[in-house]
Design a protein around this motif. Sequence first.
Motif, PDB file in Angstrom:
ATOM      1  N   TYR A 173       0.778  -1.233   0.000  1.00 19.26           N
ATOM      2  CA  TYR A 173       0.000   0.000   0.000  1.00 19.26           C
ATOM      3  C   TYR A 173       0.813   1.289   0.000  1.00 19.26           C
TER       4      TYR A 173
ATOM      5  N   PHE B 271      -5.573  -0.862  -5.418  1.00 21.26           N
ATOM      6  CA  PHE B 271      -6.579  -1.520  -4.574  1.00 21.26           C
ATOM      7  C   PHE B 271      -7.956  -0.889  -4.782  1.00 21.26           C
TER       8      PHE B 271
ATOM      9  N   ILE C  23      -9.321  -2.422  -7.771  1.00 22.22           N
ATOM     10  CA  ILE C  23      -9.773  -3.801  -7.503  1.00 22.22           C
ATOM     11  C   ILE C  23     -11.206  -3.774  -6.966  1.00 22.22           C
TER      12      ILE C  23
ATOM     13  N   TYR D 106     -14.434  -8.851  -8.081  1.00 20.34           N
ATOM     14  CA  TYR D 106     -14.093  -8.657  -6.671  1.00 20.34           C
ATOM     15  C   TYR D 106     -15.372  -8.339  -5.886  1.00 20.34           C
TER      16      TYR D 106
ATOM     17  N   GLY E   2     -14.263  -4.545   5.385  1.00 18.62           N
ATOM     18  CA  GLY E   2     -13.401  -4.917   4.253  1.00 18.62           C
ATOM     19  C   GLY E   2     -12.834  -6.313   4.320  1.00 18.62           C
ATOM     20  N   SER E   3     -13.091  -7.035   5.394  1.00 13.92           N
ATOM     21  CA  SER E   3     -12.498  -8.364   5.626  1.00 13.92           C
ATOM     22  C   SER E   3     -10.972  -8.297   5.675  1.00 13.92           C
ATOM     23  N   THR E   4     -10.462  -7.148   6.098  1.00 19.28           N
ATOM     24  CA  THR E   4      -9.009  -6.997   6.266  1.00 19.28           C
ATOM     25  C   THR E   4      -8.490  -7.949   7.339  1.00 19.28           C
TER      26      THR E   4
ATOM     27  N   ASN F 141      -6.487 -10.862   6.225  1.00 22.20           N
ATOM     28  CA  ASN F 141      -5.087 -10.770   5.796  1.00 22.20           C
ATOM     29  C   ASN F 141      -4.118 -11.069   6.939  1.00 22.20           C
TER      30      ASN F 141
ATOM     31  N   TYR G 252      -9.467 -12.830  -7.249  1.00 20.23           N
ATOM     32  CA  TYR G 252      -8.040 -12.500  -7.053  1.00 20.23           C
ATOM     33  C   TYR G 252      -7.223 -12.738  -8.330  1.00 20.23           C
TER      34      TYR G 252
ATOM     35  N   THR H 141      -5.323  -7.037 -10.374  1.00 18.59           N
ATOM     36  CA  THR H 141      -4.727  -7.670  -9.188  1.00 18.59           C
ATOM     37  C   THR H 141      -3.272  -8.046  -9.466  1.00 18.59           C
TER      38      THR H 141
ATOM     39  N   PHE I  39      -1.343  -4.935  -8.963  1.00 18.03           N
ATOM     40  CA  PHE I  39      -1.294  -4.673  -7.512  1.00 18.03           C
ATOM     41  C   PHE I  39      -0.205  -5.549  -6.874  1.00 18.03           C
TER      42      PHE I  39
ATOM     43  N   MET J  84      -1.681 -15.455  -2.601  1.00 22.60           N
ATOM     44  CA  MET J  84      -1.127 -14.764  -3.769  1.00 22.60           C
ATOM     45  C   MET J  84       0.387 -14.968  -3.760  1.00 22.60           C
TER      46      MET J  84
ATOM     47  N   GLU K  63       0.730 -12.720  -0.155  1.00 26.29           N
ATOM     48  CA  GLU K  63      -0.456 -12.410   0.669  1.00 26.29           C
ATOM     49  C   GLU K  63      -1.282 -13.662   0.931  1.00 26.29           C
TER      50      GLU K  63
ATOM     51  N   SER L 243      -5.333 -14.430   2.216  1.00 22.82           N
ATOM     52  CA  SER L 243      -6.621 -13.814   2.521  1.00 22.82           C
ATOM     53  C   SER L 243      -7.516 -14.950   3.042  1.00 22.82           C
TER      54      SER L 243
HETATM   55  C1  AVI Z   1      -7.454  -5.657   1.869  1.00 22.35           C
HETATM   56  N1  AVI Z   1      -7.855  -7.057   1.722  1.00 22.35           N
HETATM   57  C2  AVI Z   1      -9.079  -7.349   2.481  1.00 22.35           C
HETATM   58  C3  AVI Z   1      -7.886  -7.548   0.337  1.00 22.35           C
HETATM   59  C4  AVI Z   1      -8.314  -9.035   0.307  1.00 22.35           C
HETATM   60  O1  AVI Z   1      -9.302  -9.338  -0.366  1.00 22.35           O
HETATM   61  O2  AVI Z   1      -7.685  -9.854   0.987  1.00 22.35           O
HETATM   62  C5  AVI Z   1      -6.564  -7.376  -0.363  1.00 22.35           C
HETATM   63  C6  AVI Z   1      -6.555  -7.900  -1.760  1.00 22.35           C
HETATM   64  N2  AVI Z   1      -5.619  -8.610  -2.308  1.00 22.35           N
HETATM   65  C7  AVI Z   1      -5.902  -8.876  -3.554  1.00 22.35           C
HETATM   66  N3  AVI Z   1      -7.083  -8.384  -3.835  1.00 22.35           N
HETATM   67  C8  AVI Z   1      -7.512  -7.725  -2.723  1.00 22.35           C
END
Ligand code: AVI
Length: 313
Positions: free
Chosen positions: A26, A34, A37, A43, A150-152, A155, A195, A202, A205, A241, A269, A271
């Motif tokens: 970020y 993002f 996305i 998404y 956001g379901s962060t 992560n 994703y 993506t 990103f 990812m 990443e 998720s």
């Molecule tokens: C910020 N977060 C909730 C996103 C997710 O869906 O895990 C980050 C993301 N990574 C790829 N697309 C979105």
Amino acid sequence: MDHVFLQDVLAGLRLPQKALPPKYFYDQQGSAYFDQICQLDEYYPYRTELGLLPEVARELKHYFERASVSSLQLVEFGAGSLHKVKPVLEELSMVDEFVALDISGEHLKEASSDLAEAFPQLTIKVVQGDFTQPMQMELSSATPMGFFPGSTIGNFEPEEAVEFLCNAGTTLGEESYLLLGVDTKKDRAILEPAYNDSKGVTALFNKNILTRINRELDGNFDLDQFEHTAIYNQQLGRIEMHLRSLTKQEVSIAGERFQFAEGETIHTENSYKYHPEEFERLASRAGWSPESVWLAADGIFAIMLLRRSAAGR
Ligand code: AVI
């Protein structure tokens, strides 16, 4: 050169499974990707949660009226662009103070002055700091309610999620609530395109983290020699990812050299996706008990209201 960023990157790339911390996605460009996305057809989390929030906020209003709570202090963790709090504030009239917690204050100050225009009666405070740790925040006499959309939370590793929820409890204090977005487990036919979008946003990103390393840490990643991948690891209940090396190659960062075999990946990443009951069990380990769960159509996304419970404290 940011020493912490450098150490995190070097430590991650020295691991047998090379990895980079997703928080480094970020920068300004990464945040812009993002936002793009969130507008993609594939998404679903962003638009699903945004669509569900007005109904949630209306029901919350009735819930707090019944509980004789007439004044709320709403505290958003990782507030960013403040898009999600608007539908909550529109319905939940007993919020008289809004506190935005985020690591970067600049973007937030701009967004909060827009919010002040839309809600002139609201007291707005911006607090800059690492919201994943317990934070010193002035609590008003109102009932505190955290907001983490956001379901962060997905992560974080599950153990980190428990730690975050414990810390949020410390920040918010006794007799508090937490409203949060949780992405649910579902068919990979829905998860993976979210994703792996058809426009390749993506992928941009994901690769942007390499651009950032090149620019800020004197790296020489050749972006054309890596490809974006995202797969649903059903056993672990998470989207993973990665960036896969298309060839055998060497990359140097701040003078340190890293070897890549053809096909080797950097894990960038996770998720995590949770069944609502599974997430409730996790939250209860951090001293939160579930009050209500709202599910979007087909159960593709959940918004949960948690309350600090005596058990677990
Ligand atoms: C910020 N977060 C909730 C996103 C997710 O869906 O895990 C980050 C993301 N990574 C790829 N697309 C979105």
